[in-house]
Design an enzyme around this catalytic site. Structure first.
Site, PDB file in Angstrom:
ATOM      1  CE  LYS A   1      45.255  47.266  42.761  1.00 44.59           C
ATOM      2  NZ  LYS A   1      44.405  47.285  41.645  1.00 44.59           N
TER       3      LYS A   1
ATOM      4  CB  CYS B   1      47.085  42.505  39.947  1.00 47.30           C
ATOM      5  SG  CYS B   1      47.123  44.006  38.994  1.00 47.30           S
TER       6      CYS B   1
ATOM      7  CD  GLU C   1      41.638  52.206  37.867  1.00 45.60           C
ATOM      8  OE1 GLU C   1      41.729  53.439  37.892  1.00 45.60           O
ATOM      9  OE2 GLU C   1      40.547  51.617  37.981  1.00 45.60           O
TER      10      GLU C   1
HETATM   11  C1  UDX Z   1      42.540  42.033  39.207  1.00 48.63           C
HETATM   12  C2  UDX Z   1      41.481  42.695  40.107  1.00 48.63           C
HETATM   13  O1  UDX Z   1      40.200  42.093  39.858  1.00 48.63           O
HETATM   14  C3  UDX Z   1      41.424  44.189  39.843  1.00 48.63           C
HETATM   15  O2  UDX Z   1      40.535  44.818  40.750  1.00 48.63           O
HETATM   16  C4  UDX Z   1      42.816  44.767  40.005  1.00 48.63           C
HETATM   17  O3  UDX Z   1      42.797  46.157  39.683  1.00 48.63           O
HETATM   18  C5  UDX Z   1      43.827  44.057  39.120  1.00 48.63           C
HETATM   19  O4  UDX Z   1      43.798  42.650  39.389  1.00 48.63           O
HETATM   20  P1  UDX Z   1      42.617  41.269  36.655  1.00 48.63           P
HETATM   21  O5  UDX Z   1      43.914  40.626  37.022  1.00 48.63           O
HETATM   22  O6  UDX Z   1      42.549  42.121  35.451  1.00 48.63           O
HETATM   23  O7  UDX Z   1      42.087  42.174  37.862  1.00 48.63           O
HETATM   24  O8  UDX Z   1      41.525  40.106  36.438  1.00 48.63           O
HETATM   25  P2  UDX Z   1      40.506  39.311  37.363  1.00 48.63           P
HETATM   26  O9  UDX Z   1      39.202  39.346  36.705  1.00 48.63           O
HETATM   27  O10 UDX Z   1      40.549  39.736  38.775  1.00 48.63           O
HETATM   28  O11 UDX Z   1      41.038  37.811  37.227  1.00 48.63           O
HETATM   29  C6  UDX Z   1      42.297  37.414  37.742  1.00 48.63           C
HETATM   30  C7  UDX Z   1      42.521  35.942  37.499  1.00 48.63           C
HETATM   31  O12 UDX Z   1      41.671  35.156  38.339  1.00 48.63           O
HETATM   32  C8  UDX Z   1      42.219  35.495  36.061  1.00 48.63           C
HETATM   33  O13 UDX Z   1      43.198  34.582  35.627  1.00 48.63           O
HETATM   34  C9  UDX Z   1      40.868  34.838  36.176  1.00 48.63           C
HETATM   35  O14 UDX Z   1      40.640  33.894  35.181  1.00 48.63           O
HETATM   36  C10 UDX Z   1      40.964  34.204  37.550  1.00 48.63           C
HETATM   37  N1  UDX Z   1      39.655  33.955  38.175  1.00 48.63           N
HETATM   38  C11 UDX Z   1      38.849  34.992  38.505  1.00 48.63           C
HETATM   39  C12 UDX Z   1      39.253  32.655  38.425  1.00 48.63           C
HETATM   40  O15 UDX Z   1      39.974  31.702  38.128  1.00 48.63           O
HETATM   41  N2  UDX Z   1      38.033  32.438  39.020  1.00 48.63           N
HETATM   42  C13 UDX Z   1      37.199  33.463  39.367  1.00 48.63           C
HETATM   43  O16 UDX Z   1      36.112  33.186  39.910  1.00 48.63           O
HETATM   44  C14 UDX Z   1      37.616  34.780  39.091  1.00 48.63           C
END
Ligand code: UDX
Ligand code: ADP
Length: 464
Positions: free
Chosen positions: A221, A277, A162
């Site tokens: 993944k 993740c 996913e």
């Molecule tokens: C992530 C992946 O995006 C997703 O595809 C996978 O299925 C699960 O892991 P998620 O952990 O829900 O999703 O959030 P994501 O939006 O990827 O952000 C992860 C972390 O990175 C957050 O703490 C976010 O604040 C941080 N982040 C993200 C940044 O600091 N800067 C960015 O530019 C993007």
């Protein structure tokens, strides 16, 4: 083969929303979501859909639409397994906290328990779908358990990781960039793969449904998450350089992001990435590389985590240093505890580590987050084990409004980019705080010059 009955084991952040979407898009399929956690299932079944256990924009409406029509939540795992043609395994795979691979490898005990339970209960052929993120070649272990402990029925194994991100789960599920389905390279395997393709084809264009072998799917993944996290660590590494050179990390991100080969997304410097993740999957990747003796590969990816830990610590240190090298007895307001906006999930949130650092320096902390409960915040701190739970409750208070948090505070730190933080009356915040009033923007959500004009002493990640 047409699937009529689906069972999903694990009603968490992945299983709950994904199955809700399948139920909404496939009214002819009965979807049973099961979990051993009674209170979680009770919350999914709460009469008021606003009380479902996961906060995701748009999710409660979808649950209201499908629940008790073709979507059911229950703790009766055996019955759901027995009735299903297809079983999704969506249980958690945390980092191992004991034994070989401690702190790095994925703990597969929940997956193994599921496999043993499926094998014991199944009396008809089943398609087993790995939904949880798993190390490459986990399907091999699944196959071995299923075939050696089963009742002689046939199991096909698919990998269907996913990719949804929390906070945007519903729109990610509605319009995925791609759906990935790995299958075994046999005639049966192909048929099983097609059965799952047909489910997604109810709403995802066929050309966006990618089919691969099982191993590629499992590894893709981990790779996707490693690449995404690497981008955040890369921009965060440069945020530190920007701060000493008076370059502006936002401007640098915009300048490089317009190169179509680099692209504009995931280039926002921050106090550090969190979530269930990224860290777990990279540690897992590092461990797998080490297991195969690929030390340089392992070291390369480990650096992404080292950089992220550095960024969280650096932010907390900056607060202490700016507050004249002591925060002992000083009130510091933390705005945001979730690992990103629009979710109540706090797993690996940078806020936990920043708070822990400041508590070690004897700061008095107040926390406001629009969606995270006080109990969750204390659980997160207690779980670290740095100090007693009584001490955590004495030194850190969780409040219901941002104004309560900032009143008489020496410093305010923004740790989650909730939209409401952008819309505050920051003059009102300033007036309530002790002077000089320090503002630490770990998410770059405020215009530094505007808040400086109010009177704040401002530190923004990535700005000199
Ligand atoms: C992530 C992946 O995006 C997703 O595809 C996978 O299925 C699960 O892991 P998620 O952990 O829900 O999703 O959030 P994501 O939006 O990827 O952000 C992860 C972390 O990175 C957050 O703490 C976010 O604040 C941080 N982040 C993200 C940044 O600091 N800067 C960015 O530019 C993007
Ligand atoms: P994710 O973010 O991967 O969805 P969660 O921790 O939110 O992870 O959800 C995983 C769910 O799986 C939890 O609610 C947990 O109770 C459930 N679970 C774990 N093992 C089993 C099992 N053997 N049978 C049923 N449910 C299980």
């Amino acid at each position: 083969m047409k699937i009529k009955n689906i069972c999903c084991i694990g009603a968490g952040y992945v299983g709950g929303p994904t199955m809700t979407m399948i139920a909404a898009k496939c009214p002819d399929i009965k979807v049973n979501v099961v979990d051993i956690n009674k209170s979680r299932i009770a919350a999914w079944n709460d009469r008021d859909v606003n009380n479902i256990p996961i906060y995701e924009p748009g999710l409660s409406d979808l649950v209201a639409q499908t629940r008790d029509h073709n979507l059911f939540f229950s703790t009766d795992v055996d019955a759901a397994i027995a009735a299903a043609d297809m079983i999704f395994i969506s249980v958690n795979t945390p980092t191992k906290t004991y034994g070989v691979g401690k702190g790095m490898a994925a703990d597969l005990k929940y997956i193994e328990l599921c496999a043993r339970q499926i094998a014991a209960v199944a009396t008809t052929d089943k398609i087993i779908v790995e939904k949880s993120t798993l190390p490459v070649r986990t399907a091999e272990a699944l196959r071995s358990i299923l075939d050696n402990t089963g009742n002689g029925v046939h199991f096909d194994i698919l990998s269907n990781p996913e990719f949804l991100a929390e906070g945007t789960a519903v729109s990610d599920l509605l319009h995925p960039d791609r759906v990935l389905i790995g299958g075994e390279d046999t005639e049966r395997g192909k048929k099983a793969q097609k059965a799952l393709v047909d489910i997604y084809a109810n709403w995802v264009p066929k050309e966006q449904i990618l089919t691969t072998n099982v191993w590629s799917s499992e590894l893709s993944k981990l790779t996707a998450n490693a690449f995404l996290a690497q981008r955040v660590s890369s921009i965060n590494a440069l945020s530190e350089l920007c701060e000493v050179t008076e370059a502006d990390v936002n401007e640098v991100a915009r300048a490089i992001g317009t190169d179509s080969r680099i692209g504009p997304k995931f280039l926002k410097a921050s106090v550090g990435f969190g979530g269930s993740c990224f860290q777990k999957d990279i540690l897992n990747l590092v461990y797998i590389a080490q297991t195969y003796g690929l030390q340089e590969v392992a070291d390369y990816w480990e650096q992404v985590i080292i950089m992220n830990d550095h960024q969280k610590r650096r932010f907390a240190k900056k607060i202490v240093k700016t507050l004249f090298n002591t925060v002992s007895g000083k009130k510091i307001a933390l705005l945001g505890w979730a690992f990103k906006k629009d979710t109540n999930d706090t797993r690996e949130s940078a806020a936990i580590y920043v708070a822990d650092y400041l508590l070690n320096e004897q700061a008095e902390i107040t926390v406001y987050d629009p969606k995270v409960t006080a109990q969750q915040i204390y659980n997160d701190l207690d779980y670290l084990g740095t100090r007693s739970s009584e001490e955590n409750r004495r030194l850190l208070k969780v409040v219901d409004t941002p104004l309560q948090a900032v009143e008489d505070a020496h410093a305010t730190a923004i740790l989650t980019e909730w939209n409401e933080f952008m819309n505050y009356d920051w003059k009102e915040v300033y007036d309530l705080m002790l002077k000089p009033a320090f503002l630490f923007d770990g998410r770059m959500i405020l215009n530094q010059q505007d808040v400086e004009k109010i009177g704040f002493e401002v530190y923004t990640i990535g700005k000199g």
